[in-house]
Design an enzyme around this catalytic site. Structure first.
Site, PDB file in Angstrom:
ATOM      1  N   GLY A   1      -5.968   1.739   2.499  1.00 34.89           N
ATOM      2  CA  GLY A   1      -6.659   0.706   3.261  1.00 34.89           C
ATOM      3  C   GLY A   1      -7.709  -0.055   2.469  1.00 34.89           C
TER       4      GLY A   1
ATOM      5  N   SER B   1      -6.009   0.025  -4.642  1.00 37.06           N
ATOM      6  CA  SER B   1      -6.468  -1.369  -4.618  1.00 37.06           C
ATOM      7  C   SER B   1      -7.971  -1.412  -4.905  1.00 37.06           C
ATOM      8  CB  SER B   1      -6.188  -2.011  -3.254  1.00 37.06           C
ATOM      9  OG  SER B   1      -4.817  -2.293  -3.111  1.00 37.06           O
TER      10      SER B   1
ATOM     11  N   ASP C   1       8.115   3.657  -0.267  1.00 42.73           N
ATOM     12  CA  ASP C   1       6.751   4.163  -0.321  1.00 42.73           C
ATOM     13  C   ASP C   1       6.462   5.020   0.912  1.00 42.73           C
ATOM     14  OD1 ASP C   1       4.115   4.436  -1.202  1.00 42.73           O
ATOM     15  OD2 ASP C   1       3.447   2.593  -0.219  1.00 42.73           O
TER      16      ASP C   1
END
Length: 324
Positions: A191, A229, A94
């Site tokens: 993040g 996320s 990644d």
């Protein structure tokens, strides 16, 4: 040339993405740093019958040791097979930032690598990406490139502002580099603090207009979303309850990710959510048993909770459950 990753029982992403695009789902790509996270990923994907991409950042590779990591990947595949599961497993770098790092990962058995040249000029990005493709393809290792810049901080990746992908560049970039998939910027962010919004304000919507135009210009080509996320508030609240300070953490709404997964988006990355779950459960265990010192008593419940989250994400967000 020999496919080095086959010695570890791994596959590249080519067939995965082809099936995902035809089936209207996205392959889950989970980052891991340690054994418990890796176990949870394999357990969750085996139980939900989902293909999986195991992701390792530059920092995680340094943390785990490249030799140990190679055998952890092999062990993960064997673990799935011992469970009676035949889920395909990819080991992916990644955000590789140099040709040398990508080359090393190919030689150590990775079946897929990402070269992120998005912080370079457009021409330099093409030059670097093509260099990686030219090295990796003879080993049948698939390569992910990136156009556009995601804001936020995660591992060695840092940018103050997002720069959306220019759809006018994608056809030229893909044609000149030969990449197998393309990460684009449509409003996701790295993040746990993806957006700065006041309490009660709705989160921004992803730029589906950019995604649709990219699809129109490179039809049938696999698209990747980074920084995806959802920063599930249940775990943020748990962290804060047990001594943490994560006020204002916010992520990508899951309904937007499901919409993206029904399009040309064939791979959706998740890192922060896994970190939040592990940290929340460990903080809870420490608070409830301050005398405890056996790592199994706090890492075990964290692994179990992460497994449950992965199963649900595969089923309800990516749509990959049952597609192994």
């Amino acid at each position: 040339m020999k496919r080095l990753y086959e010695e570890l029982g791994l596959v590249n992403t080519r067939e995965m993405f082809k099936k995902a695009m035809a089936g209207g789902y996205a392959i889950p790509a989970y980052n891991f740093n340690n054994m418990e996270q890796l176990q949870a990923i394999i357990l969750g994907c085996a139980e939900s019958k989902s293909p999986v991409i195991l992701q390792v950042s530059k920092g995680a590779r340094e943390y785990a040791n490249q030799t140990l990591l190679r055998y952890m990947a092999m062990g993960a595949v064997k673990m799935a097979r011992e469970m009676g599961s035949q889920i395909p497993v990819t080991l992916h770098l990644d955000h590789g930032d140099t040709f040398e790092l990508c080359k090393s990962c190919v030689e150590f058995g990775f079946s897929s690598v990402m070269i992120d040249g998005s912080h370079h000029s457009y021409e330099e990005n093409i030059k670097l990406t093509k260099q990686v493709v030219d090295f990796a393809h003879p080993y049948d290792v698939t390569v992910e490139g990136e156009l556009g810049v995601l804001a936020g901080i995660e591992e060695h990746v840092s940018a103050e502002k997002s720069h959306y992908t220019d759809p006018g560049q994608v056809q030229d970039f893909v044609g000149r580099t030969g990449v197998d998939s393309l990460a684009i910027s449509i409003g996701t962010s790295h993040g746990a603090f993806k957006f700065k919004v006041k309490p009660g304000e709705p989160l921004p919507t992803l730029r589906f207009d950019i995604l649709e135009e990219v699809e129109r210009r490179i039809p049938g080509f696999p698209i990747v979303l980074h920084g995806a996320s959802s920063v599930i508030q249940e775990y943020v609240e748990m962290i804060n309850k047990y001594g943490g300070k994560m006020e204002g953490a916010a992520g990508i709404p899951e309904d937007q990710l499901r919409k993206a997964a029904r399009s040309a988006v064939c791979k959706i990355n998740i890192d922060s959510d896994g970190r939040l779950v592990m940290t929340a459960m460990i903080r809870k265990a420490f608070a409830e048993d301050p005398k405890g010192f056996d790592p199994r008593t706090y890492l075990g419940p964290a692994r179990e909770e992460l497994t449950k989250l992965i199963e649900r994400k595969n089923r309800d967000v990516r749509g990959s459950a049952g597609n192994a």
